[in-house]
Design an enzyme around this catalytic site. Structure first.
Site, PDB file in Angstrom:
ATOM      1  N   LYS A  35       0.812  -1.231   0.000  1.00 49.76           N
ATOM      2  CA  LYS A  35       0.000   0.000   0.000  1.00 49.76           C
ATOM      3  C   LYS A  35       0.844   1.280   0.000  1.00 49.76           C
ATOM      4  O   LYS A  35       0.515   2.247  -0.669  1.00 49.76           O
ATOM      5  CB  LYS A  35      -0.959   0.003   1.191  1.00 49.76           C
ATOM      6  CG  LYS A  35      -0.245   0.050   2.537  1.00 49.76           C
ATOM      7  CD  LYS A  35      -1.207  -0.147   3.707  1.00 49.76           C
ATOM      8  CE  LYS A  35      -0.469   0.040   5.012  1.00 49.76           C
ATOM      9  NZ  LYS A  35      -1.173  -0.512   6.165  1.00 49.76           N
ATOM     10  N   ARG A 133      -6.846  -0.022  17.378  1.00 46.27           N
ATOM     11  CA  ARG A 133      -7.364   0.236  16.036  1.00 46.27           C
ATOM     12  C   ARG A 133      -8.342  -0.909  15.788  1.00 46.27           C
ATOM     13  O   ARG A 133      -9.186  -1.159  16.643  1.00 46.27           O
ATOM     14  CB  ARG A 133      -6.231   0.347  15.017  1.00 46.27           C
ATOM     15  CG  ARG A 133      -6.629   1.175  13.779  1.00 46.27           C
ATOM     16  CD  ARG A 133      -5.514   1.333  12.763  1.00 46.27           C
ATOM     17  NE  ARG A 133      -5.275   0.104  12.007  1.00 46.27           N
ATOM     18  CZ  ARG A 133      -4.353  -0.011  11.038  1.00 46.27           C
ATOM     19  NH1 ARG A 133      -3.578   1.018  10.737  1.00 46.27           N
ATOM     20  NH2 ARG A 133      -4.199  -1.143  10.383  1.00 46.27           N
TER      21      ARG A 133
END
Ligand SMILES: *Cc1c(COP(=O)(O)O)cnc(C)c1O
Length: 360
Positions: A35, A133
């Site tokens: 990414k 998260r």
């Protein structure tokens, strides 16, 4: 054209060689994360052909779509790291062999879509070990088991494993202790459901340092490095990983103004381009270079001049300012300056359409 991101494919390959050897030593497979380099084609070609890589992983479905055929031809599976958006379920099933999940509603939608496409989609359940998260909170064992059961029972899903992510939001460092909790949870799922989990994924680049310390729990069998093969650093403590290059990616930008001026602005100080009130140290009259690159293309705090005598003064959207008074080179207009990168600068440079990518 400048500014440019110089991508040294051979050096990136060497970095993956090093991580591959470490992973092998730890009994782990490698998911290489694409990414941060925006799934760049040439980088992904190298990753697809690298024998140490088992999975090509990205947080964006569009990136998986770009290379999923290439990955499959090379015998690698594609892995979606970010929890799927309801909006992208069809593409997730199409382009990701495996996805990370923590929500029952999403899991149900994946099952339905996999049935529609006539495939089995592999699901890895995310466990939050305290970084806060994504993932089911590690203390909620019942919720974890229920979700695992749900995936296991779903006709068109395969409970492929469990995983955790650390050092991203809460900056929590992976250790033997917290990763052992993940392993305990894996065992509990295996025992209660009578299944064997294929993947127990113990984190990103910040887990790599545990290998040489002999502190990665045995049951962890997969790691997902991104930053560490791109920039050569261990992200738990910010140290270099031995044998890797930290200059496989560099930014080069061109000088558009070069003048002697004071080091402290003149007049009443208000807000800078980003609404902050800047402070300045007085270094007297300095030689200031302006580069044709800005915060839209990089992150000034994450730019490390190759010449350590150059000082980064800051940047606005499309201008970067340097103090080159003591630079080793005598600069002229049109000369360029090269930088090694930290994560934020790399991310922006790779993403900015104003930064040309060139390959070595
Ligand atoms: C981004 C990401 C990674 C890779 O992280 P690095 O710090 O670049 O190694 C791994 N896993 C997940 C879930 C991610 O979101």
């Amino acid at each position: 054209m400048y500014p440019r991101l110089i991508i040294d494919i051979e050096k990136l390959k060497t970095n993956i060689d090093v991580l591959g050897a470490l992973a092998k030593k730890a009994g782990c497979s490698l998911s290489i994360v694409t990414k941060s380099i925006c799934a760049d084609d040439k980088v992904c070609d190298m990753i697809a052909s690298h024998p140490a890589v088992s999975y090509m992983a990205d947080s964006r479905t569009g990136n998986l779509k770009k290379y999923c055929q290439k990955a499959h031809e090379a015998g690698k599976q594609t892995l979606l790291l970010r929890l799927p958006m309801m909006d992208e379920i069809e593409d997730v099933v199409k382009y990701a062999d495996i996805s990370f999940n923590s929500e029952i509603a999403t899991i149900e939608a994946l099952n339905k879509e996999a049935a529609r496409q006539g495939v089995i989609h592999k699901v890895v359940l995310m466990i939050d070990l305290g970084d806060l998260r994504e993932g089911i909170f590690f203390k909620n064992r019942e919720e974890i088991l229920k979700a695992a059961q749900k995936i296991n029972d779903a006709e068109n899903l395969n409970l492929y494993g469990i995983s955790t992510n650390l050092t991203c939001y809460g900056a929590i460092i992976p250790k033997f202790d917290n990763l052992s909790v993940l392993c305990e949870i894996a065992e509990e799922i295996e025992n209660k459901l009578g299944v064997k989990l294929e993947m127990i994924s113990g984190g990103n680049s910040s887990s790599v340092y545990l290998i040489d310390k002999g502190q990665l729990p045995d049951k962890i069998n997969n790691l997902r490095p991104g930053e560490s093969y791109l920039l050569g650093n261990d992200t738990a403590y910010g140290t270099r990983i031995e044998g890797t290059f930290d200059d496989a990616l560099m930014i080069e930008a061109q000088i558009i103004e070069l003048k002697k001026k004071p080091s402290v602005p003149i007049g009443e100080v208000g807000m800078d381009a980003f609404g902050n009130r800047p402070e300045f140290e007085d270094h007297g009259i300095i030689t200031r270079a302006i580069l044709g690159i800005g915060e839209q293309d990089m992150d000034a705090c994450g730019m490390i001049p190759l010449d350590e005598n150059i000082r980064v003064l800051g940047a606005s959207s499309d201008h970067m300012l340097l103090d080159v008074t003591n630079a080793k080179q005598q600069f002229s207009i049109g000369d360029t300056v090269k930088f090694k990168l930290k994560f934020g600068a790399m991310l922006k440079a790779a993403t900015s359409e104003y930064v040309e990518k060139i390959y070595k």
